[in-house]
Structures are given as structure tokens and as C-alpha cells.
Design an enzyme around this catalytic site. Structure first.
Site, PDB file in Angstrom:
ATOM      1  N   ASP A  49       0.885  -1.119  -0.050  1.00 15.72           N
ATOM      2  CA  ASP A  49      -0.107  -0.034  -0.004  1.00 15.72           C
ATOM      3  C   ASP A  49       0.959   1.413   0.054  1.00 15.72           C
ATOM      4  O   ASP A  49       1.559   1.473   0.924  1.00 15.72           O
ATOM      5  CB  ASP A  49      -0.940  -0.018   1.393  1.00 15.72           C
ATOM      6  CG  ASP A  49      -1.896   1.057   1.219  1.00 15.72           C
ATOM      7  OD1 ASP A  49      -1.810   1.921   0.282  1.00 15.72           O
ATOM      8  OD2 ASP A  49      -2.906   0.951   2.101  1.00 15.72           O
TER       9      ASP A  49
ATOM     10  N   CYS B 125      -6.098   4.008  -3.064  1.00 15.22           N
ATOM     11  CA  CYS B 125      -6.439   2.500  -2.920  1.00 15.22           C
ATOM     12  C   CYS B 125      -7.645   1.662  -3.373  1.00 15.22           C
ATOM     13  O   CYS B 125      -7.317   0.612  -4.096  1.00 15.22           O
ATOM     14  CB  CYS B 125      -6.567   2.400  -1.184  1.00 15.22           C
ATOM     15  SG  CYS B 125      -5.162   3.115  -0.434  1.00 15.22           S
TER      16      CYS B 125
ATOM     17  N   HIS C 153     -10.336  -3.230   1.799  1.00 14.89           N
ATOM     18  CA  HIS C 153     -10.692  -1.745   1.440  1.00 14.89           C
ATOM     19  C   HIS C 153     -11.613  -2.025   0.112  1.00 14.89           C
ATOM     20  O   HIS C 153     -11.472  -1.046  -0.736  1.00 14.89           O
ATOM     21  CB  HIS C 153      -9.561  -0.815   1.284  1.00 14.89           C
ATOM     22  CG  HIS C 153      -9.707   0.451   1.660  1.00 14.89           C
ATOM     23  ND1 HIS C 153      -8.603   1.385   1.486  1.00 14.89           N
ATOM     24  CD2 HIS C 153     -10.979   1.044   1.941  1.00 14.89           C
ATOM     25  CE1 HIS C 153      -9.257   2.613   1.861  1.00 14.89           C
ATOM     26  NE2 HIS C 153     -10.479   2.516   2.194  1.00 14.89           N
TER      27      HIS C 153
ATOM     28  N   ASP D  23      -0.802  -0.522  -4.936  1.00 17.60           N
ATOM     29  CA  ASP D  23      -2.046  -0.045  -5.234  1.00 17.60           C
ATOM     30  C   ASP D  23      -1.899   1.456  -5.849  1.00 17.60           C
ATOM     31  O   ASP D  23      -2.618   1.937  -6.622  1.00 17.60           O
ATOM     32  CB  ASP D  23      -3.115   0.162  -4.259  1.00 17.60           C
ATOM     33  CG  ASP D  23      -2.635   0.845  -2.879  1.00 17.60           C
ATOM     34  OD1 ASP D  23      -1.580   1.239  -2.554  1.00 17.60           O
ATOM     35  OD2 ASP D  23      -3.554   0.667  -1.822  1.00 17.60           O
TER      36      ASP D  23
END
Length: 493
Positions: free
Chosen positions: A57, A97, A147, A304
Site C-alpha cells: 500500500d 487504494c 478496502h 496500489d
């Protein structure tokens, strides 16, 4: 298969099943003709490869040893890079994200899924990566940050359609408290906490999963989704943080003086998270080798989106600069593909990952998928001089309108970055001559032809995708999202 066909009736499956039937019939006829042959050749079908996606991330492409970052050592990733195809121009087309994750799982564009901001839900009826691979006898698993559920960041994503087809589950919706990290274990609705820094425990869960699958004939598709190196930056274990003194950090030339002190401080923690992940990737790759699964496992390492971390005087993501949109992408192929490791400048976008993995495993690509299958180019050792769409559909969060956020559409080619906002041409960079994107070439006579060609190409791509490039609130209204005064979808814990 019947459940899958009922939920996702696709022409490609009908033709696939018909083709299989014809092949079986043809084989039976040939066997009958060869009944009296003294010697019959017997072939053993090759097991489909395992697929392991190591997803991080907010890890920008520039921040690895193999990419030349002077501050950080990543020996395990460097080793993986030496055995992989290194896509140096991989991008996150909507660099934030949730949109990336939706594109990864569906191979679709954000205006198709409606996932163009954080904390909205991916439609449970979307045809997902896990559902497709499971119909070809893959066992599917997910560990870490999800997410994609939109029901609260610390809430359980219950078994069923909201998990998008994943069977094994050690997941959480979203948390950045890496030392008190929430997760949910398979069918157990009770909230659990990883005992250590979650990067360590998520790795251990992956090691157990890989070990448990080694004696099982069916292949696996596993996503290990780390929450780091996303901020807060100074929360890696002390032994990692102690390796990086902010005063020793060498900044990119495009960090202005006013941003340098903060950038050095944040980068020291960012690199600590990266170093910890690198150690964990070393553990996972070693386990695959020890278990004899290395040669028949596809490994994809990526992120991401990136992180500006002071470059251009900006922070975090969403913006069209390379520190934000470019992500690391390593693809390690099975030994039987006999593809030499290489550096490949083809621009690979978020929605291209799923169709390319399907192509590499000889699985038919559903008609719902909008990304490009690059497997033929990979298998032929080809580079493409192509262009990927980059976009901000609705600026929000850390780059909301109060902070300079704006809508844009653009193209990233191996050499150029071109974007326009709602007012017209905005940014043009020659990334070969200006790798830190310090000179905006919009209106520069020398680049007038390039600008015109890229603008025409962008117009055509938007037309093909039926993207009218409207103001963000129009799309928010279309999808029925509730936003606050900054244009951000509020989230609950």
C-alpha cells in the site's frame, strides 16, 4: 460450475465447455482407432501454476534497491527482480487504494464499477478474480487489507458474496494501526488482533497457507495485502526505524526546500516499513523454494499506488506525477514458461493485471474484462510503445479541492505523461529528458506536435471508454454516494 453459470452467465464459458466436449469426443475417436497399436503414448497434464500476489500500500516505484533508490536496501526484492520481468512503467490508473483494488479484482475501469473513491463498496455481483480462478480448480485465499466493502473500516467482511469469491480469509477492511491490527479469521465473526506488527503476522499466515497447500493437487490463488508502507510512517518495529536517520536521507531533486525537512523525516519511517516488508518477502520466497513450489508459482509484486513524499511539494497520492502513479511491478513466471528475466518498458495499468494472469494460465478471458492481456507480449519477450489511461474522477481526502485537487484525464506512455483537466491541457512531461518532471511542456513549441498527438489519442481513448470527462460531482450523484464538504465519502470505524 452451475452456480457460477447462474450468477455470471458469459458466452466465453459456453464456448469453453463446448470446446472441451469436442476435444474429449475427438480424443475418444482417436483412441478407438489406435486400439490395436502396440505402444500408446501417455502424457501427464501439467498442473496449472499457483498465483501469489504480494500487494503493498502506497509503495512508489522508485523506492527499491533494484530501482536505484540510494537510501534503502531491498536484497530480497532485488533477488526477485533478478528472476522476474520488471515492468518499469507500471502505473496505478486511478492512484488511490479502493479504485486500484477494484480494478485488480475485476479487470474493469472505475467508471464501469463505480469505484473511483475510497470507502465505497465494490458490487458483490461483480465477476471477480477469485470467482474466475475457482472455476478452474484454484483454491483462493486473501490475507490483509481489503478496502472494498464500504461498511466501516474495522468491521467484518462476512463470508459470502462480499468477499468476492475468496475462500480462505484472514482479512480486514482497512486499518493503519499496524501494531494493533484488526482482522477476521475465516468464518469466525469475532474481531481479532494480530499479535505483532501486522506485516509479520500476515506473512506467517501466508507461510502456513503455502505450507498447507504443498501436498494438494489443486493450485492456489493467494493475495497477501500489506497495509504498509502507507503512513503512519514511524510505526515499524524500532529495530527497523533505527536503521534510518532522517539527516542522512537523500531526497529526489524535485523536493522543494520548504518540503525537505518533513520529507526526510517521513521517508526515514517509510523506508523502515519497506525494509520490514522486504524481509518478509524473503521468508515467503524461501518457503516456496523449500516446499518445491517455486518453479510452478507465478509471483506478482506490486502496489496500489505510490507516494509523493514531498516531491513537487506534495504529499501522498491521486496526482499524475510519477511518484504517485508509478508502482513497482515484478512478475516471476513458472520455470516451464522458459522466459528469461528482463526489464520491460510496456506500460501496464491496474485493470491489465487480471486478464494478463488469465492469459498466462490459459484461462479464457470473460467479456466483462476491459483491461489488456499482455501475456502474448510477455511470452514473446516483446515491449510495447503503448499508453495507459490515468485519471482523477473525483478529488477527495488528502487531495480534495481545498488542497488543490482537481479532475483530470491523461496518458502515461513509456516516454511521456500528458494530462488535461476540465479547463484543457494541464501537464506534459518528457520523462526521458526530464525524469523528475520539473518542466511542464504545455505550450512549448518544440513539443507542439507531441502534445497534439497525445491529446488526440486521449480523446479517442475516452470516446472508446464512453468517458464524458464530467465534473466529479456528476459521477458522485450518478452512483448515489454521500460525500462531505470536501467531496470525500465519510467512513466509520
Amino acid at each position: 460450475m452451475l452456480h457460477y453459470l447462474k450468477k455470471h452467465s458469459r458466452p466465453f464459458l459456453s464456448w469453453h465447455l463446448l470446446l472441451v466436449g469436442l476435444l474429449v469426443l475427438n480424443t475418444s475417436c482417436n483412441d478407438a482407432k489406435k486400439k490395436d497399436t502396440a505402444v500408446t503414448a501417455v502424457t501427464t497434464p501439467t498442473k496449472k501454476p499457483n498465483i501469489l500476489i504480494l500487494l503493498t500500500d502506497q509503495w512508489r516505484a522508485q523506492a527499491t534497491g533494484y530501482a536505484g533508490d540510494p537510501n534503502v536496501k531491498t536484497p530480497n526484492l532485488d533477488r526477485l527482480a533478478s528472476e522476474s520481468i520488471n515492468f518499469t512503467n507500471a502505473v496505478s490508473g486511478t492512484p488511490v487504494c479502493t479504485p486500484f483494488r477494484a480494478a485488480l479484482l475485476t479487470g474493469q475501469l472505475p467508471l464501469t464499477t463505480g469505484v473511483f473513491m475510497n470507502d465505497v463498496q465494490l458490487n458483490p455481483d461483480a465477476l471477480s478474480m477469485a470467482e474466475i480462478f475457482s472455476e478452474y480448480d484454484y483454491h483462493t485465499g486473501y490475507i490483509g487489507k481489503w478496502h472494498l466493502d464500504g461498511h466501516g473500516r474495522l468491521q467484518n467482511v462476512p463470508p459470502g458474496e462480499r468477499r468476492q469469491g475468496f475462500e480462505f480469509w484472514n482479512g480486514n477492511e482497512c486499518t493503519h494501526n499496524y501494531n494493533h491490527s484488526v482482522y477476521y479469521d475465516n468464518d469466525n465473526p469475532e474481531r481479532k488482533i494480530w499479535e505483532q506488527y501486522d506485516t509479520f503476522d500476515q506473512t506467517d499466515a501466508a507461510l502456513h497457507y503455502i505450507n498447507d497447500r504443498k501436498a494438494i493437487e489443486d493450485p492456489f490463488l493467494m493475495i497477501v495485502s500489506y497495509g504498509t508502507p502507507h503512513g503512519p510512517y514511524h510505526t515499524a518495529p524500532k529495530s527497523y526505524r533505527d536503521r534510518f536517520n532522517p539527516e542522512d536521507i537523500k531526497l529526489r531533486p524535485n523536493v522543494p526546500e520548504k518540503s525537505q525537512k518533513r520529507a526526510k523525516k517521513e521517508l526515514s519511517g517509510y523506508y523502515a516499513h519497506i525494509t520490514a516488508i522486504d524481509d518478509m518477502i524473503g521468508k515467503i520466497t524461501q518457503q516456496l523454494k523449500d516446499d518445491g513450489q517455486w518453479d510452478n508459482t507465478i509471483i506478482l509484486f506490486t502496489s496500489d499506488h505510490g507516494d509523493l513524499l514531498g516531491s513537487h511539494g506534495e504529499l501522498k497520492k491521486q496526482q499524475p506525477y510519477d511518484e504517485s502513479i508509478r508502482v513497482p511491478m515484478l512478475l516471476k513466471l513458472p520455470a516451464n514458461k522458459k522466459i528469461a528475466p528482463s526489464i520491460n518498458k510496456t506500460v501496464v495499468n491496474s485493470e491489465d493485471i487480471l486478464p494478463t494472469l488469465l492469459g498466462l494460465t490459459d484461462i479464457a478471458i470473460p467479456s466483462t474484462i476491459e483491461g489488456t492481456d499482455f501475456s502474448p507480449n510477455i511470452l514473446n519477450n516483446e515491449e510495447l510503445d503503448n499508453a495507459a489511461l490515468i485519471r482523477s474522477i473525483q478529488p477527495f481526502g488528502s487531495w480534495n479541492r481545498n488542497r488543490g485537487g482537481r479532475e483530470y484525464r491523461g496518458l502515461r506512455t513509456p516516454r511521456y505523461t500528458y494530462t488535461r483537466d476540465l479547463n484543457g491541457p494541464w501537464l506534459l512531461f518528457d520523462n526521458q529528458e526530464d525524469p523528475y518532471q520539473e518542466t511542464n511542456l504545455i505550450g512549448n513549441e518544440k513539443y507542439a506536435t507531441i502534445q497534439s498527438e497525445l491529446d488526440t489519442q486521449l480523446t479517442q481513448r475516452l470516446k472508446t471508454n464512453k468517458d464524458e470527462f464530467l465534473p466529479g460531482p456528476e459521477y458522485v450523484k450518478k452512483w448515489g454516494y454521500t460525500v462531505d464538504k470536501t467531496g470525500t465519502v465519510p467512513y466509520t470505524e
